[in-house]
Design a protein around this motif. Structure first.
Motif, mmCIF file in Angstrom:
data_model
loop_
_atom_site.group_PDB
_atom_site.id
_atom_site.type_symbol
_atom_site.label_atom_id
_atom_site.label_comp_id
_atom_site.label_asym_id
_atom_site.label_seq_id
_atom_site.Cartn_x
_atom_site.Cartn_y
_atom_site.Cartn_z
ATOM 1 N N UNK A 164 0.853 -1.176 0.000
ATOM 2 C CA UNK A 164 0.000 0.000 0.000
ATOM 3 C C UNK A 164 0.893 1.232 0.000
ATOM 4 N N UNK B 296 -9.493 -3.311 -8.225
ATOM 5 C CA UNK B 296 -9.740 -2.613 -6.966
ATOM 6 C C UNK B 296 -11.105 -2.963 -6.398
ATOM 7 N N UNK C 176 -11.695 -2.579 2.164
ATOM 8 C CA UNK C 176 -10.906 -1.679 2.979
ATOM 9 C C UNK C 176 -11.200 -1.935 4.453
ATOM 10 N N UNK D 216 -7.461 1.494 7.186
ATOM 11 C CA UNK D 216 -6.861 2.174 6.048
ATOM 12 C C UNK D 216 -6.194 1.176 5.106
ATOM 13 N N UNK E 200 -6.139 -1.948 2.367
ATOM 14 C CA UNK E 200 -6.928 -2.627 1.346
ATOM 15 C C UNK E 200 -6.568 -4.097 1.288
#
Lengths: 363, 601
Positions: free
Chosen positions: B525, B575, B580, B583, B585
């Motif tokens: 990330x 995506x 989520x 914070x 994913x």
């Protein structure tokens, strides 16, 4: 105004990382090809006023002077060149001669893009380039003698990469008066010899973290030498930004001639066929009329890669209120995006991960 | 000859892959029930998934006509599921039959479910006809296998037909023996109606359809019937038989197998195992019926796109129409939002349901790690039942926890006994017995925690025995066990959907393996993400996902913007499969990854 791109799909040899349309062919093939490109130019019936020309490849400098004269003659005959124009030709250090430079200059070329890639002989041999570091430096000096605006391409992520060595080569380029530098991360494309090599030896190339380290250091060095990062991978001294490439990034129209050349005219993107037979038969490889949404996506994707950024107002006019995007607020808060009233920019610290960020900002 | 004397009701039972569905196909073909051109392989497996996986899930009856010595007989075949998850459904169909064909693979011999199914049939007082299949295989040893059936199962087998269902060899002999060996049903077609519902399914036009076996009496359109268990009364609007597609008939009589429709709106109004009688001339005592099936494996199912909650609910409801054993109730997860806690008969059942949700309802779903049902005894004397690790009360409130255990039997060639014992040991098994069935076959009995079986037991067994061992189990109550909850923290925040309940001595290894696995699955990330495993407040393992430094800085060759845009569009699609949590994913497959983790990893 319109830009013209001409693709020269010939090289003296194929580089280890190249997955692009380029072929090693005999000279009579060059002649046949140039004739076909000239035919294609002659058939073009759209906008005639242009202010940029870009002859790319492959390696345009493998063409004989006779063919260059013929090709540029045809372009000039068919198009109306604006007074203040940019005319770039790509060249490789080993095939660029003084004679050719004079020929280019006489034909109106005012910018040379040199495929230097590295100033380390081991690295050059590794990726299959035919020139040495000293040849590259000589070629730059030679080019500079005749044409002021010189750009060099560099590759990051080659074997035995080293921060000192890498940044040292930038000092050398700057010392020779190079005005523009494009620095790309080496991409391993499917089906290339490089892919096979890295599959056999996964530790052959530096990893992402090492590449980013070098890249970050390079950005600092370039800044200290007066090169501004005006696009994610492009650095220029003031006033030497590539005007032709800007057309790609700002959604301006451009027409491409030659094998696998891409065009964007009036919201229509199309590309010529990528093999000779199909190209000679006038076939396209693909064609699409962009939807409103796709135009918006491209605007964000390309705009955020540029120092200039994008305008919120412009997005709103196109029907996209970016304030409603969840990630947008988060990126602003974390300082990943810089919001300057109407203007949104990507914090240059995050240029390296621009895809990740852009994807989340798409409508 | 009296009508009922010409009926034979039978089913086919076997260990998985011994050729049940193929033999059913051959019987249908030989009796001319279906023209050859209409035949397709594994005809009775009507679900696409059934054919693909080579398993039978639903029961499907077929009526066939067969003439022997000038007499036309009516053979009713009820196909049954072969997988251990669906043992319950096998026993349901057995109650509708007088005979069972027990197929044994001529090269593999008696396997765990051969025996389990044979015992089920014996328990249901069925006559068993052993059939040795796959004699076309080079490794076939039919005579030895017959002996094995006699020795291990304990039924006469020397007369067993040796067939190849694949090539159609000796199918005629099977048909003949069905008529000669299996008894005709007994019953009085003029008596009071007594019919057993052995299965049901949902038809969009006719509502819930009951699959029935009539023991006494008769049934026709217009009859007023009563379901004895639910007490509900209906008017019969259609009766029929399967040939193998549903075909209406005028009347069903004692001994018959068929279906009835009476505008029953939901499948839950039909209790499988219930007895049907007539309102105006009822019987007083119902058939014994079945015990209600209980799910044993549970997991959370969530839509990848939170907005699709309603669609997921609808999908589950539709699947439940045909699958009474599927259970679900709403669940809220901090990490995953709204979804359902679902109960299944086993892992295969779970897999089938999730695949059907994705295929038939076009849903993208997230499945959390499968779990069993725990009994948690609290210090205040209260007992709570739960399957969701995040519902576990704080440690201080727990007196002790009980977990479900199973009696398991493994059949194997002797050379793998050591490997299997080792596996069972690792899985906290308690050794019970070892029996040599013959020189080449050993039966091992263990009790094992169910929670260990759903955690890659099958795969390990297969790989450690090169596929030679077979396995069967039955539930055997609850047992106190030292269990703890391991939580996963992402960037310091607990992710409830990743919590697991594990045996205390394994908690460290499991926690370690889990964070390592998550490190591999969760992409980098923009910021560094610590992944921690914790028991209560104590961190037992930690890994760090380094911050992403670059994605693509490649050249935009000659204005090829399309390629770049397509690449981004693809990333954007990807995506959508991310969740989520705080914070961080997480790709949706991360939630199932806990399952696919071996301790060795």
């Amino acid at each position: 105004m319109l830009g013209v791109y001409i693709h020269i799909p010939f090289c003296e040899s194929k580089c280890a990382y190249c997955a692009f349309s380029s072929f090693v062919k005999a000279e009579d093939e060059h002649k046949k090809y140039i004739d076909k490109v000239i035919d294609e130019i002659a058939r073009y019936q759209g906008e005639k006023k242009i202010d940029t020309i870009y002859i790319g490849g492959g390696t345009p400098s493998v063409l004989s002077m006779e063919l260059i004269d013929k090709l540029i003659g045809a372009i000039k005959k068919h198009f109306i060149l604006a007074e203040n124009y940019e005319f770039t030709i790509e060249a490789n250090p080993n095939s660029l001669t003084e004679e050719k430079l004079v020929c280019y200059k006489n034909n109106g070329v005012n910018r040379i893009s040199l495929g230097v890639q590295s100033l380390n002989d081991v690295q050059l041999a590794f990726i299959g380039r035919k020139h040495s570091a000293s040849q590259a430096l000589e070629a730059i000096s030679l080019a500079k003698k005749h044409i002021n605006n010189i750009s060099c391409d560099l590759l990051i992520g080659l074997k035995d990469m080293d921060v000192q060595q890498f940044c040292g080569q930038i000092d050398m380029l700057a010392g020779l008066g190079v005005n523009h530098i494009s620095a790309y991360m080496l991409q391993i494309e499917n089906g290339t010899p490089l892919e096979a090599m890295t599959r056999a030896n996964p530790l052959l190339l530096p990893d992402d973290d090492q590449c980013v380290e070098v890249y970050d250091e390079m950005v600092k060095v370039l800044a200290s030498l007066g090169y501004e990062r005006y696009e994610v991978s492009n650095f220029a001294k003031y006033g030497y930004e590539s005007r032709h490439n800007f057309k790609y990034w700002t959604g301006d129209d451009y027409i491409g001639f030659g094998l696998s050349a891409h065009s964007y005219i009036n919201g229509r993107r199309f590309a010529n066929a990528a093999n000779f037979d199909d190209y000679y038969a006038g076939k396209l490889a693909n064609e699409e009329i962009l939807t409103k949404n796709q135009k918006l996506e491209e605007h964000i994707m390309l705009g955020l890669r540029c120092k200039a950024g994008i305008s919120k107002q412009f997005l709103r006019i196109k029907g996209y209120n970016i304030d409603e995007n969840e990630s947008y607020a988060e990126f602003l808060q974390k300082g990943i995006l810089l919001d300057n009233g109407d203007n949104i920019k990507l914090n240059p610290k995050y240029y390296g991960v621009s895809n990740y960020i852009i994807v989340k900002l798409l409508p | 000859m009296e009508r009922i004397k010409k009926i034979r009701n039978f089913c086919i039972v076997a260990h998985i892959d011994h050729g049940k569905s193929t033999l059913a196909d051959r019987l249908i073909e030989k009796t001319g029930t279906l023209a050859k051109r209409d035949m397709q392989d594994q005809l009775l497996d009507s679900m696409e998934l059934e054919r693909e996986k080579g398993i039978t899930i639903k029961l499907t009856p077929t009526k066939m006509n067969y003439t022997l010595d000038g007499v036309e007989y009516e053979l009713n075949l009820i196909d049954t599921p072969g997988h251990v998850d669906f043992t319950y459904e096998v026993s349901r169909s057995l109650a509708a039959c007088e005979g069972a064909i027990l197929i044994v693979d001529a090269s593999q011999g008696v396997e765990a479910q051969t025996l389990a199914n044979a015992y089920l049939a014996i328990d249901n007082n069925l006559d068993i006809l052993p059939v040795v299949n796959k004699i076309d295989l080079p490794s076939a040893r039919p005579e030895e296998v017959k002996q094995e059936v006699e020795d291990v199962v304990g039924i006469p087998a020397m007369h067993a037909p040796c067939i190849s269902a694949k090539d159609g060899t000796n199918i005629e002999q099977v048909l003949e023996m069905i008529v000669k060996e299996f008894p005709a049903p007994k019953g009085d077609e003029n008596g009071k109606l007594k019919a057993l519902i052995f299965d049901s399914y949902y038809d969009n036009f006719k509502g819930a359809i009951c699959l029935v076996r009539l023991f006494d009496g008769n049934l026709q359109v217009g009859d007023k019937i009563k379901m004895m268990q639910t007490g509900k009364v209906y008017d019969v609007i259609e009766v029929g038989v399967f040939v193998p597609n549903a075909k209406p008939v005028e009347q069903l009589r004692a001994g018959d197998v068929g279906y009835l429709a009476c505008s029953i709106k939901t499948i839950s109004d039909v209790e499988v195992g219930d007895t049907i009688t007539k309102v105006d001339n009822p019987i007083s005592e119902a058939l014994p019926g079945y015990k209600k099936v209980q799910p044993v494996v549970f997991c959370g199912i969530f839509p990848v796109d939170g907005a699709k909650y309603e669609e997921l609910k609808e999908g589950l409801e539709k699947l439940k129409l045909n699958d009474a054993s599927l259970q679900f109730q709403p669940e809220v997860s901090q990490a995953l939002g709204f979804g359902f806690r679902c109960g299944f008969l086993g892992l295969l059942h779970l897999e089938i349901i999730t695949e059907r949700l994705e295929r038939e309802f076009d849903l993208d779903i997230i499945t959390t790690s499968p779990s069993v049902f725990y009994h948690v005894y609290k210090t205040n004397g209260e007992m709570i039942e739960l399957s969701n690790p995040s519902s576990l009360p704080p440690v201080v409130e727990i007196d002790y926890i009980e977990e479900p255990i199973v009696k398991a039997s493994v059949f194997t060639p002797p050379e793998y006994v050591g490997a299997i014992m080792e596996l069972c040991q690792e899985k906290r098994g308690i050794y019970k017995d070892l029996t040599y069935l013959d020189a080449n076959r050993v039966r091992l009995d263990y009790t094992l925690p169910l929670g260990e079986i759903i955690y890659d037991f099958f795969d390990s067994l297969k790989s450690r025995t090169k596929g030679y061992a077979s396995f069967d189990y039955e539930m055997a109550g609850y047992q106190e066990s030292d269990l703890v909850k391991v939580d996963i923290l992402l960037n310091g925040e607990k992710c409830d959907a990743l919590s697991i309940i594990v045996f205390k001595d394994r908690a460290y290894t499991r926690g370690r393996a889990l964070v390592e696995k998550l490190k591999k699955i969760i992409p980098r990330q923009l910021f560094e993400v610590p992944i921690q495993a914790a028991i209560g407040g104590k961190i037992i393992a930690r890994e760090t996902i380094k911050a992403m430094r670059k994605d693509v800085l490649a050249k935009c060759y000659g204005g090829d913007v399309t390629r770049k845009r397509k690449l981004l569009e693809k990333q954007k699609e990807g995506k959508k499969r991310m969740r989520k949590v705080g914070s961080v994913e997480i790709p949706s497959e991360a939630f199932m990854s806990i399952l696919k983790l071996d301790d060795g990893e």
